[in-house]
Design a protein around this motif. Structure first.
Motif, PDB file in Angstrom:
ATOM      1  N   LEU A  25      10.933  -0.174  -1.457  1.00 50.20           N
ATOM      2  CA  LEU A  25       9.706   0.278  -0.788  1.00 50.20           C
ATOM      3  C   LEU A  25      10.007   0.407   0.694  1.00 50.20           C
ATOM      4  O   LEU A  25      10.261  -0.604   1.361  1.00 50.20           O
ATOM      5  CB  LEU A  25       8.553  -0.709  -0.995  1.00 50.20           C
ATOM      6  N   MET A  28       6.521   1.016   6.903  1.00 50.36           N
ATOM      7  CA  MET A  28       5.428   1.899   7.325  1.00 50.36           C
ATOM      8  C   MET A  28       5.779   2.675   8.601  1.00 50.36           C
ATOM      9  O   MET A  28       6.053   2.068   9.632  1.00 50.36           O
ATOM     10  CB  MET A  28       4.185   1.047   7.572  1.00 50.36           C
ATOM     11  N   TRP A  44     -12.533  12.763   4.279  1.00 50.51           N
ATOM     12  CA  TRP A  44     -13.446  12.337   3.213  1.00 50.51           C
ATOM     13  C   TRP A  44     -14.832  12.040   3.795  1.00 50.51           C
ATOM     14  O   TRP A  44     -15.841  12.580   3.337  1.00 50.51           O
ATOM     15  CB  TRP A  44     -12.881  11.115   2.489  1.00 50.51           C
ATOM     16  N   THR A  84       3.270  10.225 -10.928  1.00 54.71           N
ATOM     17  CA  THR A  84       4.306   9.216 -10.719  1.00 54.71           C
ATOM     18  C   THR A  84       5.631   9.768 -11.234  1.00 54.71           C
ATOM     19  O   THR A  84       5.657  10.744 -11.984  1.00 54.71           O
ATOM     20  CB  THR A  84       3.990   7.922 -11.488  1.00 54.71           C
ATOM     21  N   SER A  86       7.521   8.560 -13.476  1.00 56.01           N
ATOM     22  CA  SER A  86       7.558   8.526 -14.947  1.00 56.01           C
ATOM     23  C   SER A  86       6.961   9.804 -15.525  1.00 56.01           C
ATOM     24  O   SER A  86       7.529  10.406 -16.455  1.00 56.01           O
ATOM     25  CB  SER A  86       6.770   7.319 -15.472  1.00 56.01           C
ATOM     26  N   PRO A 216       3.348   2.252  -0.700  1.00 54.24           N
ATOM     27  CA  PRO A 216       3.215   1.795  -2.087  1.00 54.24           C
ATOM     28  C   PRO A 216       2.313   2.731  -2.896  1.00 54.24           C
ATOM     29  O   PRO A 216       1.210   3.048  -2.469  1.00 54.24           O
ATOM     30  CB  PRO A 216       2.590   0.406  -1.951  1.00 54.24           C
ATOM     31  N   GLY A 217       2.809   3.160  -4.043  1.00 54.50           N
ATOM     32  CA  GLY A 217       2.027   4.057  -4.894  1.00 54.50           C
ATOM     33  C   GLY A 217       2.060   5.501  -4.458  1.00 54.50           C
ATOM     34  O   GLY A 217       1.279   6.320  -4.946  1.00 54.50           O
ATOM     35  N   ILE A 269      -5.360  10.567  -0.481  1.00 53.62           N
ATOM     36  CA  ILE A 269      -5.128   9.533   0.539  1.00 53.62           C
ATOM     37  C   ILE A 269      -3.648   9.142   0.578  1.00 53.62           C
ATOM     38  O   ILE A 269      -3.059   8.987   1.643  1.00 53.62           O
ATOM     39  CB  ILE A 269      -6.058   8.320   0.315  1.00 53.62           C
ATOM     40  N   GLN A 270      -3.043   9.025  -0.594  1.00 52.13           N
ATOM     41  CA  GLN A 270      -1.602   8.728  -0.617  1.00 52.13           C
ATOM     42  C   GLN A 270      -0.809   9.868   0.044  1.00 52.13           C
ATOM     43  O   GLN A 270       0.196   9.628   0.705  1.00 52.13           O
ATOM     44  CB  GLN A 270      -1.102   8.572  -2.060  1.00 52.13           C
ATOM     45  N   VAL A 396       6.852 -10.314 -10.108  1.00 47.33           N
ATOM     46  CA  VAL A 396       7.492  -9.051  -9.756  1.00 47.33           C
ATOM     47  C   VAL A 396       8.702  -9.388  -8.902  1.00 47.33           C
ATOM     48  O   VAL A 396       8.576 -10.116  -7.929  1.00 47.33           O
ATOM     49  CB  VAL A 396       6.534  -8.173  -8.934  1.00 47.33           C
TER      50      VAL A 396
ATOM     51  N   VAL B  36      -8.937   0.286   3.254  1.00 42.52           N
ATOM     52  CA  VAL B  36      -7.710   1.085   3.164  1.00 42.52           C
ATOM     53  C   VAL B  36      -6.771   0.719   4.314  1.00 42.52           C
ATOM     54  O   VAL B  36      -5.561   0.541   4.121  1.00 42.52           O
ATOM     55  CB  VAL B  36      -8.037   2.587   3.175  1.00 42.52           C
ATOM     56  N   VAL B  40      -2.867  -0.568   4.231  1.00 44.54           N
ATOM     57  CA  VAL B  40      -1.781   0.137   4.913  1.00 44.54           C
ATOM     58  C   VAL B  40      -1.107  -0.779   5.935  1.00 44.54           C
ATOM     59  O   VAL B  40       0.113  -0.980   5.894  1.00 44.54           O
ATOM     60  CB  VAL B  40      -2.301   1.430   5.577  1.00 44.54           C
ATOM     61  N   TRP B  44       1.056  -3.172   3.246  1.00 46.55           N
ATOM     62  CA  TRP B  44       2.311  -2.405   3.318  1.00 46.55           C
ATOM     63  C   TRP B  44       3.089  -2.755   4.596  1.00 46.55           C
ATOM     64  O   TRP B  44       4.266  -3.121   4.554  1.00 46.55           O
ATOM     65  CB  TRP B  44       2.007  -0.907   3.251  1.00 46.55           C
ATOM     66  N   TRP B  52       3.649  -6.465  -3.637  1.00 44.24           N
ATOM     67  CA  TRP B  52       3.410  -6.336  -5.084  1.00 44.24           C
ATOM     68  C   TRP B  52       2.893  -7.631  -5.672  1.00 44.24           C
ATOM     69  O   TRP B  52       2.029  -7.622  -6.550  1.00 44.24           O
ATOM     70  CB  TRP B  52       4.674  -5.865  -5.810  1.00 44.24           C
ATOM     71  N   TRP B  57      -0.970  -6.138  -5.693  1.00 41.07           N
ATOM     72  CA  TRP B  57      -0.973  -4.714  -6.076  1.00 41.07           C
ATOM     73  C   TRP B  57      -0.712  -4.532  -7.579  1.00 41.07           C
ATOM     74  O   TRP B  57      -1.325  -3.682  -8.209  1.00 41.07           O
ATOM     75  CB  TRP B  57       0.116  -3.942  -5.318  1.00 41.07           C
ATOM     76  N   MET B  58       0.203  -5.350  -8.093  1.00 38.86           N
ATOM     77  CA  MET B  58       0.605  -5.128  -9.482  1.00 38.86           C
ATOM     78  C   MET B  58      -0.524  -5.425 -10.458  1.00 38.86           C
ATOM     79  O   MET B  58      -0.606  -4.833 -11.530  1.00 38.86           O
ATOM     80  CB  MET B  58       1.844  -5.989  -9.783  1.00 38.86           C
ATOM     81  N   ASP B  83      -3.134   6.944 -12.731  1.00 32.05           N
ATOM     82  CA  ASP B  83      -2.911   8.355 -13.002  1.00 32.05           C
ATOM     83  C   ASP B  83      -4.150   9.205 -12.709  1.00 32.05           C
ATOM     84  O   ASP B  83      -4.994   8.804 -11.923  1.00 32.05           O
ATOM     85  CB  ASP B  83      -2.451   8.536 -14.461  1.00 32.05           C
ATOM     86  N   GLY B 264       3.372   4.558 -14.708  1.00 36.89           N
ATOM     87  CA  GLY B 264       4.266   4.332 -13.576  1.00 36.89           C
ATOM     88  C   GLY B 264       3.606   3.481 -12.501  1.00 36.89           C
ATOM     89  O   GLY B 264       2.577   2.837 -12.718  1.00 36.89           O
ATOM     90  N   THR B 265       4.205   3.511 -11.331  1.00 37.12           N
ATOM     91  CA  THR B 265       3.736   2.728 -10.195  1.00 37.12           C
ATOM     92  C   THR B 265       2.294   3.092  -9.839  1.00 37.12           C
ATOM     93  O   THR B 265       1.988   4.272  -9.648  1.00 37.12           O
ATOM     94  CB  THR B 265       4.651   3.008  -8.991  1.00 37.12           C
ATOM     95  N   PRO B 266       1.409   2.117  -9.721  1.00 39.72           N
ATOM     96  CA  PRO B 266       0.004   2.452  -9.433  1.00 39.72           C
ATOM     97  C   PRO B 266      -0.192   2.907  -7.983  1.00 39.72           C
ATOM     98  O   PRO B 266       0.563   2.520  -7.100  1.00 39.72           O
ATOM     99  CB  PRO B 266      -0.728   1.131  -9.698  1.00 39.72           C
ATOM    100  N   PRO B 267      -1.215   3.725  -7.745  1.00 37.17           N
ATOM    101  CA  PRO B 267      -1.480   4.296  -6.409  1.00 37.17           C
ATOM    102  C   PRO B 267      -2.174   3.274  -5.519  1.00 37.17           C
ATOM    103  O   PRO B 267      -3.398   3.274  -5.400  1.00 37.17           O
ATOM    104  CB  PRO B 267      -2.384   5.481  -6.723  1.00 37.17           C
ATOM    105  N   VAL B 268      -1.383   2.425  -4.898  1.00 37.70           N
ATOM    106  CA  VAL B 268      -1.890   1.235  -4.205  1.00 37.70           C
ATOM    107  C   VAL B 268      -2.937   1.565  -3.142  1.00 37.70           C
ATOM    108  O   VAL B 268      -3.963   0.891  -3.047  1.00 37.70           O
ATOM    109  CB  VAL B 268      -0.709   0.459  -3.579  1.00 37.70           C
ATOM    110  N   ILE B 269      -2.682   2.599  -2.355  1.00 35.10           N
ATOM    111  CA  ILE B 269      -3.613   2.890  -1.252  1.00 35.10           C
ATOM    112  C   ILE B 269      -4.923   3.458  -1.809  1.00 35.10           C
ATOM    113  O   ILE B 269      -6.012   3.095  -1.371  1.00 35.10           O
ATOM    114  CB  ILE B 269      -2.961   3.832  -0.219  1.00 35.10           C
ATOM    115  N   GLN B 270      -4.811   4.341  -2.804  1.00 37.53           N
ATOM    116  CA  GLN B 270      -6.046   4.858  -3.433  1.00 37.53           C
ATOM    117  C   GLN B 270      -6.837   3.717  -4.076  1.00 37.53           C
ATOM    118  O   GLN B 270      -8.070   3.717  -4.060  1.00 37.53           O
ATOM    119  CB  GLN B 270      -5.709   5.893  -4.524  1.00 37.53           C
ATOM    120  N   ALA B 273      -9.305   1.978  -1.791  1.00 38.28           N
ATOM    121  CA  ALA B 273     -10.595   2.664  -1.635  1.00 38.28           C
ATOM    122  C   ALA B 273     -11.483   2.426  -2.852  1.00 38.28           C
ATOM    123  O   ALA B 273     -12.703   2.230  -2.730  1.00 38.28           O
ATOM    124  CB  ALA B 273     -10.371   4.161  -1.415  1.00 38.28           C
TER     125      ALA B 273
END
Lengths: 397, 397
Positions: A25, A28, A44, A84, A86, A216-217, A269-270, A396, B36, B40, B44, B52, B57-58, B83, B264-270, B273
């Motif tokens: 990772l 920033m 937004w 992602t 995957s 992240p993400g 946002i990502q 993790v 958010v 960040v 992050w 994580w 986050w996980m 997703d 896959g990896t989740p959208p942490v920043i989204q 929100a």
């Protein structure tokens, strides 16, 4: 001349931390917080639904893709961002198999990241068991490229050892055998020069939260060779890959070229964080980055090998066969890494015995490398891995 | 008693705007920007890779899923976030078809959102053409539920008209015929009470950027009935749905229950929100929300019908058959909507002639409804749709 002191100053690096985990990772970019805040509050918050046009959200997956394209030697218009890694692997493999309906074998290796293999398994099971996923040792890949191969699917750089495949040679051999290739650039994009166009690669995928530093993400990306993009049938045929998404037709018509690899609503946002990260990358000379990555890696290897006889280099000695990470094997590697992290040097651990260190010239310099070496030596000399507190596994790792 | 003046104060609503497009993209909860920014900069930025675990986050996709579960009448542990909705539709349909290997027919309707149909098309093509996607008129759905049906796949609320299917009755009929059901809750979650458990629904999917107000590009969610979750075979078998993702095994083993629907990896920043948005939802009584939605909708319909004879109600008159939106048909609807937006009342348009208005009690009150009605009347009385400036089509509508 690239000024890496300047790029280092563009990142927020926590006080007292030497960060060698940018291959997992990235840190920033200092502008990321403001860029994300702008998307949240000014876009937004103020534009609401009109942000899709006014703030350009809808066009971002292609615009960001073009900026990534330069870093991986891909033609403009051949890369799109979303989902992602995957999911992008699944899209690429489904499309590739569809282009080789007469062949049944997918070849990968044990150096591939597990999710690539898992996604292939799931896809192949869905296709009714007509296909076979063959997973061989990395050294045996070339020998298994024969005339019955449908798709060669590899991650260029082994996530554990940093061993790098010869993309040009393997792609050439696969093409000569009539197979298609998919390269996963998770540990390549932003790590060194990649030349997708020069290697005539069919499909490539990658993520943006590692060397690209998008947070992240952060979303993934996919590349399809322009000569193929108009012919691929998207398995994940979502509305934003439709020729005319806002006509709301009842049946799917694939969009133009790479557009058809878009699926659903992009992660706005990502993407703002990715945009901030690419503002830095836009100014980076990839050849200079690679030269500095090699120099810092050599310095790190020499330092650790001189100071820590118990650590065995897991990465290739030859820089030409390495990505931009250096790994060492050590039986107590997990606990040793925890001890190292407690002392402010962050790398990570991969089972069974790999201590990984990402060498990322955008924000690491000689002083960081020397500090990391000295700290590793202190952990090893002091046998700090014996401390039970460092042996306890986190969820993790 | 729900205090909707209090919930309205929790949202940022731009000056001079009456927002009736929360069924497309909800407005920003005031806490979202800070939440958010925390992810960040404090997570992050400061925690880097350790976020994580340290920042959780996980675990977020399940934690957020549980909070959504309450809103849709699903059991805790049966919903996971990630997703896009398109991807979640694909996962649900692939899993459902796999559970009915002896049947070939998928039934949907013309009121379904196109991406659901497109994703089904793509999946079915990948499965080798053994299956058939049948798309009928909404009124004919029940009649086409017969003993050869594999899967009934519907969006509960028609995105154009707001017409709402009878989830309980259709699910019951599908189950009696031996079929599985998938409900898309895009226009249901956060719009009114949903009772997935009470209706014994097999699969449900939805998005969080509409009524749930989680922002542009917010992640989707998927629900699998607990009685099925341990049996489904994930088509998108990504590493975070693996039983032990961090063991990095070479072959896939599905995770426990709903975990296997992670990819896959989740959208942490989204997700940050989304968390801010759910902080509001946690305090909402869904029955009170529905009652207020109906009251505001009736007020809106009565007002528009009285003032604008040229607008024809496209939504059902009976509130019991409506979601939480009201649509009117008008031949010049596109230009009329542009004129309306120019006057600060934001709804949207769906071809060929639908003017849509989302009725979202969390931040709309009687004064907003009355202002919207008066503005619509002014646009219609003044024939403002005649202005060529309003007829020009934007890329995203």
């Amino acid at each position: 001349m690239m000024d890496f002191a300047r790029t280092k100053a563009l990142f927020h690096l926590p006080e007292g931390v030497t960060y060698l985990d940018g291959n997992s990772l990235g840190p920033m970019p200092k502008t990321a917080a403001a860029r994300v805040a702008q998307t949240v509050t000014a876009e937004w918050g103020e534009m609401l639904i009109t942000g899709w046009n006014k703030a350009g959200w809808m066009a971002q997956p292609r615009a960001l893709g073009d900026r990534i394209a330069r870093l991986i030697g891909a033609a403009p218009g051949s890369v799109v961002v979303g989902d992602t890694l995957s999911i992008k692997v699944y899209q690429a493999l489904a499309a590739a198999l569809d282009l080789r309906p007469d062949r049944r074998r997918v070849l990968s290796d044990r150096g591939n990241f597990p999710t690539d293999l898992y996604m292939a398994e799931g896809l192949i099971a869905g296709l009714g068991g007509r296909h076979e996923l063959q997973v061989v040792d990395p050294e045996s890949v070339a020998d298994n490229i024969t005339d019955d191969l449908a798709v060669l699917m590899l991650t260029e750089v082994d996530y554990r050892t940093g061993r790098r495949h010869d993309m040009a040679a393997l792609t050439r051999k696969a093409h000569a055998a009539g197979a298609l290739v998919i390269w996963d650039l998770a540990h390549s994009a932003g790590a060194f020069e990649v030349d997708l166009a020069g290697c005539d690669v069919d499909f490539a995928v990658g993520c943006t939260y590692k060397y690209l530093n998008a947070g992240p993400g952060a979303p993934a990306f996919i590349h399809v060779a322009p000569r193929l993009a108009g012919r691929v049938r998207p398995a994940l045929s979502g509305w934003l890959g439709h020729e005319a998404p806002f006509d709301f037709e009842m049946t799917y018509r694939p969009g133009d070229g790479i557009e058809r690899m878009r699926v659903g609503t992009p992660p706005v946002i990502q993407m703002a964080a990715l945009e901030a990260a690419l503002d830095i990358w836009d100014g980076v000379d990839m050849a200079a980055l690679r030269a500095r990555s090699v120099a810092l890696s050599e310095r790190f290897i020499e330092g650790v090998e001189a100071a820590c006889p118990d650590l065995r280099l897991a990465s290739p000695h030859d820089a030409g066969q390495r990505g931009s990470q250096v790994s060492f094997r050590f039986g107590e590697g997990y606990a040793a890494m925890q001890a190292l992290i407690a002392k402010g040097v962050i790398g990570d651990f991969r089972a069974p015995d790999i201590m990984r260190f990402g060498i990322t010239p955008l924000y690491l310099d000689e002083a960081d490398i020397d500090r990391a070496v000295a700290t590793i030596a202190a952990v090893m000399d002091g046998r700090l891995w014996d401390d039970p507190a460092y042996r306890q596994r986190a969820a993790v790792t």
